[in-house]
Design a protein around this motif. Structure first.
Motif, short mmCIF file in Angstrom:
data_model
loop_
_atom_site.label_atom_id
_atom_site.label_comp_id
_atom_site.label_asym_id
_atom_site.label_seq_id
_atom_site.Cartn_x
_atom_site.Cartn_y
_atom_site.Cartn_z
N VAL A 40 43.34 42.05 22.82
CA VAL A 40 42.43 42.00 24.50
C VAL A 40 43.67 41.14 25.01
N ASN A 41 43.80 40.09 25.12
CA ASN A 41 44.03 38.74 25.65
C ASN A 41 45.52 39.48 26.25
N LEU A 42 46.22 40.48 24.97
CA LEU A 42 47.74 40.56 25.78
C LEU A 42 47.57 42.54 26.26
N LEU A 43 46.67 42.53 26.21
CA LEU A 43 46.58 43.74 26.93
C LEU A 43 45.32 43.74 28.53
N THR A 44 45.19 42.73 28.24
CA THR A 44 44.73 41.94 29.77
C THR A 44 45.86 41.64 30.53
N ASN A 45 46.56 40.95 29.79
CA ASN A 45 47.81 40.19 30.53
C ASN A 45 48.67 41.39 30.93
N ALA A 46 48.67 42.31 29.70
CA ALA A 46 49.93 43.37 31.08
C ALA A 46 49.51 44.33 31.71
N TYR A 47 47.37 44.50 31.88
CA TYR A 47 47.35 44.97 33.39
C TYR A 47 47.60 44.36 34.28
N ARG A 48 47.56 42.96 34.62
CA ARG A 48 47.48 41.68 35.53
C ARG A 48 48.89 41.63 35.63
N TYR A 49 49.63 41.37 35.09
CA TYR A 49 51.09 41.16 35.09
C TYR A 49 52.56 42.18 35.26
N GLY A 50 52.11 42.63 34.02
CA GLY A 50 52.92 44.07 33.61
C GLY A 50 53.31 45.62 35.01
N GLY A 51 53.98 46.11 34.02
CA GLY A 51 54.21 47.57 34.32
C GLY A 51 52.61 47.94 34.90
N GLU A 70 53.71 45.60 24.98
CA GLU A 70 55.31 46.29 25.64
C GLU A 70 54.96 46.33 26.63
N ASP A 71 55.05 46.22 27.60
CA ASP A 71 55.21 46.75 29.58
C ASP A 71 56.64 46.95 29.72
N ASN A 72 56.40 47.76 30.75
CA ASN A 72 57.69 48.17 31.57
C ASN A 72 57.72 47.36 32.98
N GLY A 73 57.20 46.54 33.20
CA GLY A 73 56.98 45.63 34.24
C GLY A 73 58.46 44.72 34.43
N SER A 74 59.00 43.91 35.20
CA SER A 74 59.64 42.74 35.03
C SER A 74 59.73 41.98 34.45
N GLY A 75 59.01 41.71 33.74
CA GLY A 75 58.99 40.74 32.70
C GLY A 75 58.22 38.99 32.96
N VAL A 76 57.79 38.15 32.16
CA VAL A 76 57.87 36.71 32.12
C VAL A 76 59.30 36.13 32.70
N LYS A 90 50.01 29.45 33.99
CA LYS A 90 49.06 30.91 34.83
C LYS A 90 50.80 31.02 35.50
N GLY A 91 50.53 32.55 35.26
CA GLY A 91 51.36 33.96 35.29
C GLY A 91 51.19 34.30 37.28
N ARG A 92 52.85 34.79 38.00
CA ARG A 92 51.91 35.39 39.07
C ARG A 92 51.48 36.62 38.19
N ASN A 93 50.77 37.10 40.14
CA ASN A 93 49.85 38.49 39.61
C ASN A 93 50.48 39.63 40.08
N THR A 94 52.17 39.61 39.66
CA THR A 94 53.10 40.77 39.69
C THR A 94 52.22 42.10 39.38
N GLY A 129 60.64 44.69 31.31
CA GLY A 129 59.12 44.27 30.98
C GLY A 129 59.55 42.94 29.86
N ALA A 130 57.53 42.54 29.13
CA ALA A 130 57.54 41.27 28.55
C ALA A 130 56.99 42.19 27.22
N CYS A 131 57.05 41.92 26.71
CA CYS A 131 57.08 42.04 24.81
C CYS A 131 56.57 40.65 24.01
N PHE A 132 54.92 41.09 23.42
CA PHE A 132 54.40 40.49 22.44
C PHE A 132 53.75 40.61 21.54
N VAL A 133 54.36 39.84 20.38
CA VAL A 133 54.54 40.49 19.13
C VAL A 133 54.02 39.58 18.29
#
Length: 145
Positions: A40-51, A70-76, A90-94, A129-133
Motif C-alpha cells: 500500500v505504501n509503495l502504491l500510494t507513493n507511486a500515485y503521488r509522485y510517479g507517472g 515501478e512507475d513511468n514517471g521521472s524517478g526519485v 519527503k518527496g516533491r509532489n510531481t 521512473g522509480a522502481c522499488f523492489v
C-alpha cells in the motif's frame, strides 16, 4: 496480497495499475497484513509522485521472491536518493495526486521488510521512473520430527 493492497489503495483516476510476472505459489515468513501495508505504501507513493502507469511485478528468483512496484514517471530526484528510507524524507509532489505524506512510509516499510529478513531497495526504473523492489526469502517447509 497485492489484491488486498489495491482494495485499500485503489487506483485513482488518471492512473493505470497492471500486474505482471509469474506470481509464485510460495510462502514467505511474514504476516500478510504487514506485507500488504508495505505494498500500500509503495502504491500510494507511486500515485503521488510517479507517472500514470504503475506496474506491480512478482517473480521467484532462486530462493527469493521479488515484488516490484515501478512507475513511468521521472524517478526519485537524485538529491533524495541517499536519504530515501530515512524518517521525514519527503518527496516533491510531481505526480499531483493527493497531498504529500509525512515522510515516514518508506522508513516504516523498510523496517517491516528488514524485520522479516527481507530487503526493500530503490532502483531507477528500467525505462524511466522509480522502481522499488521487495525481496523476501521463500519459507522452507519444516521437517517432521
Amino acid at each position: 496480497m497485492v489484491a488486498d493492497a489495491l482494495k485499500i489503495a485503489p487506483t485513482p483516476e488518471g492512473r493505470i495499475v497492471t500486474t505482471e510476472g509469474n506470481w509464485p505459489a510460495v510462502s514467505v515468513s511474514a504476516e500478510r497484513a504487514s506485507l500488504t501495508r508495505v505494498v500500500v505504501n509503495l502504491l500510494t507513493n507511486a500515485y503521488r509522485y510517479g507517472g500514470p502507469i504503475i506496474t506491480v511485478t512478482s517473480e521467484q528468483v532462486g530462493q527469493d521472491v521479488h515484488l516490484s512496484v515501478e512507475d513511468n514517471g521521472s524517478g526519485v530526484p537524485e538529491d533524495l536518493v541517499a536519504t530515501l528510507f530515512q524518517q521525514f524524507t519527503k518527496g516533491r509532489n510531481t505526480g499531483s495526486i493527493g497531498s504529500t505524506g509525512r515522510g515516514l512510509g518508506l522508513a516504516l516499510a523498510r523496517e517491516t521488510v528488514d524485520s522479516i529478513g527481507g530487503r526493500l531497495e530503490y532502483m531507477p526504473g528500467q525505462s524511466h521512473g522509480a522502481c522499488f523492489v521487495v525481496t523476501l526469502p521463500i519459507e522452507r517447509p519444516r521437517r517432521a520430527s
